[in-house]
Write an enzyme that holds these catalytic residues in place. Structure first.
Site, PDB file in Angstrom:
ATOM      1  N   SER A 142      -0.317   8.712  -7.658  1.00 25.21           N
ATOM      2  CA  SER A 142      -1.333  10.149  -6.452  1.00 25.21           C
ATOM      3  C   SER A 142      -2.393  11.030  -6.973  1.00 25.21           C
ATOM      4  CB  SER A 142       0.461  10.004  -6.033  1.00 25.21           C
ATOM      5  OG  SER A 142      -0.014  10.331  -4.027  1.00 25.21           O
ATOM      6  N   ASP A 296      -6.535  10.596  -0.953  1.00 26.09           N
ATOM      7  CA  ASP A 296      -6.316  10.789  -2.572  1.00 26.09           C
ATOM      8  C   ASP A 296      -6.597   9.375  -3.415  1.00 26.09           C
ATOM      9  OD1 ASP A 296      -4.271   9.290  -1.973  1.00 26.09           O
ATOM     10  OD2 ASP A 296      -3.132  10.505  -2.520  1.00 26.09           O
ATOM     11  N   ASP A 298      -4.665   7.710  -5.079  1.00 30.64           N
ATOM     12  CA  ASP A 298      -4.349   5.870  -4.796  1.00 30.64           C
ATOM     13  C   ASP A 298      -4.431   5.505  -3.331  1.00 30.64           C
ATOM     14  OD1 ASP A 298      -2.310   7.753  -3.659  1.00 30.64           O
ATOM     15  OD2 ASP A 298      -0.987   6.742  -4.446  1.00 30.64           O
ATOM     16  N   ASP A 300      -3.491   6.192  -0.441  1.00 32.96           N
ATOM     17  CA  ASP A 300      -2.123   6.223   0.910  1.00 32.96           C
ATOM     18  C   ASP A 300      -2.387   7.514   2.063  1.00 32.96           C
ATOM     19  OD1 ASP A 300      -0.959   7.952  -1.015  1.00 32.96           O
ATOM     20  OD2 ASP A 300       0.535   7.085  -1.915  1.00 32.96           O
TER      21      ASP A 300
END
Length: 565
Positions: A142, A296, A298, A300
């Site tokens: 993340s 960010d 990833d 999400d």
């Protein structure tokens, strides 16, 4: 030391790990930190520093985790062939970890569907459902710093695994020897045998189409945008969705455009943090767009900065969540499309300002624990148990996570980017910026202020310190905080509330403590589930902006003493 020496004696197929082990032979503290425990598999899967050791992310810990998942799936298969979808973002070793996960699954006779390119985490959640898989794996850490990687595990519903499934997989992992008990197959052989298959463009297109289906039919062609994917996975999907809603004037931050797991321009690639947005803000000074948009690694989470008379104002996750709820409900009402019984979902640590806004539009607001899987569970409940999938308007977390549809079961910055841009375009058409729109909501509903404090605790001693702080707060709760009486508290680990809200908490158990103060303020203490730190969530409300800021600052000043640090 025994485990360290065992690793050192192995003929490791990742030579980087052998060199790393050799380099720490005379460093007992380093050895201890790498081998004092196994990385724990929980509802968030695995997350840790990349490197050699049982307490590190490497091909061996990833293979072992995947073998544990394979064993779990096969035990619960009831004779049905099993399949797993896999994705990765731009993290270091991401491709290797994704391919090795696929290879272990293939060695166990489980079909692995693998995205051939980096993709957002929500696209993995989508693939699990779209391809009717039994589980999913997304290799990502993340928004953690570059030294981390992780392994998010998903169930067949596209949600991150439940506590029961995580425990079941963990039990399987714990029964394995990391070297002797993991089945292996060459990756190319897995492809040749048809046990590993790349996910095609049809699935990517279907994901983008599903996001687009959630748009609010607001023309966004009047918007000028600077966008940064923070060297992560968002570029392709975000640009495609922006193009479809009419946003053509998009300038991508060049230093952060291409995938790079070293994140050279932002050591902490988190859109919640100003430093991560600095390159974007510098570009904004030249380009002067309406909005800076940042996803960010990833993809999400999404953060924004708004052009307010030439100054770029960062907006918090709570503020964007508040505005999105108001915007979605407002526009659907204007269009005559607001459901008869609309539902919005947020977490126990998110702002209380959503309550009066929900009430204004007749929206039922449901709160859940932190973690988007809990929001996903409520979406599923609306669809399956209550038969009212169309009732769901929005789910959001204060940490910049948003989702307006049921096509995935995770937060989605592709969807969030689309909605934010349509919202900005909507208000631009009325001669307002998003800052001015937020100020209008403050004027109407009151000046709610929220803040977040983080306290890091590295290594084995750090974990002991964190546990000690939580035990002390739980066993010896404060009577006052910042000179204000505590009128009530909730312990989500024991599912009990005391004082002003006496009773049982009807939520899954979680290591979270909440303190409610006499002046209406609130303080929540929660150890992070993904990083070695304790998070303090502060919530207050004042008659004016200055009043609410003063109240929050008073609580912030009292926090170190409260934690005993």
């Amino acid at each position: 030391m025994t485990e360290f020496e065992r690793w050192l004696a192995q003929d490791l197929d990742d030579r980087d790990l052998t060199a790393e082990l050799e380099s720490v032979k005379d460093k007992p503290e380093e050895i201890n930190d790498r081998f004092y425990r196994d990385l724990e598999f929980g509802t968030g899967g695995l997350r840790g520093v990349i490197g050699a050791g049982t307490n590190r992310m490497n091909v061996y810990t990833v293979r072992k985790a995947t073998q544990g998942m394979a064993n779990y799936l096969l035990k619960h298969a009831d004779g049905k062939p099993q399949s797993v979808a896999i994705a990765h973002d731009s993290r270091i070793k991401g491709v290797a970890f994704a391919q090795q996960s696929a290879a272990v699954l293939a060695a166990n006779g489980i079909k692995a569907y693998l995205y051939p390119q980096l993709m957002p985490t929500p696209a993995l959640s989508f693939a699990v459902r779209h391809l009717k898989c039994d589980a999913g794996i997304c290799v990502t850490a993340s928004h953690n710093p570059a030294k981390y990687n992780g392994y998010k595990a998903y169930g067949s519903d596209g949600c991150q695994v439940t506590a029961d499934m995580a425990d079941g997989i963990m039990n399987e992992i714990n029964s394995l020897d990391i070297f002797a008990d993991v089945k292996k197959l060459d990756f190319q052989e897995g492809i040749d045998k048809g046990l590993i298959e790349y996910i095609g463009e049809e699935t990517v297109d279907a994901f983008i189409d599903s996001v687009y289906a959630e748009n609010l039919k607001v023309d966004a062609s009047n918007l000028e945008l600077v966008y940064t994917p923070l060297n992560g996975s968002g570029l392709m999907c975000v640009k495609r969705i922006l193009d479809r809603i009419g946003v053509k004037d998009v300038t991508v931050v060049p230093e952060q455009e291409n995938p790079d797991g070293n994140f050279p321009t932002c050591p902490y690639p988190n859109p919640e943090i100003r430093e991560a947005l600095q390159k974007g803000l510098e570009l904004c000074e030249k380009v002067q767009p309406d909005l800076l948009l940042a996803t960010d690694p990833d993809c999400d989470r999404v953060g924004i900065a708004v052009n307010q008379k030439g100054e770029y104002v960062l907006m918090t996750g709570n503020e964007v969540g508040i505005m999105l709820l108001d915007f979605i409900a407002r526009v659907k009402k204007e269009q005559g499309k607001l459901p008869a019984h609309p539902v919005a979902v947020t977490t126990i640590v998110s702002t209380d300002m959503v309550d009066p806004i929900a009430k204004e539009y007749g929206v039922e607001l449901r709160r859940c624990l932190t973690g988007f899987k809990y929001i996903g569970d409520i979406i599923a409940e609306l669809e399956e148990k209550e038969g009212s999938a169309d009732s769901y308007l929005l789910g959001f977390e204060e940490s910049y996570g948003y989702l307006s549809g049921g096509y995935v079961r995770d937060k989605d910055a592709v969807d969030g980017s689309m909605l934010i841009c349509q919202m900005a375009a909507y208000y631009k058409g009325k001669g307002m910026t998003l800052v001015e729109a937020m100020n209008a909501l403050y004027e109407k509903y009151g000046y709610y202020k929220n803040d977040l404090m983080n306290f890091g605790f590295e290594g084995e001693d750090g974990m002991k310190t964190m546990n000690g702080i939580m035990d002390k707060l739980r066993n010896d709760p404060p009577a006052e905080i910042a000179g204000t009486k505590v009128t009530g508290r909730s312990d989500y680990k024991t599912s009990q509330s005391y004082g002003d809200k006496e009773g049982v908490i009807d939520l899954p158990k979680s290591n979270v403590l909440e303190y409610r103060l006499e002046d209406g303020c609130k303080l929540i203490v929660r150890p992070s589930g993904t990083e070695p730190k304790i998070k303090i969530y502060l919530s207050g409300k004042g008659a004016t902006r200055a009043d609410s800021e003063a109240v929050i600052q008073k609580m912030k000043d009292a926090v170190p003493a409260l934690l005993g640090i």
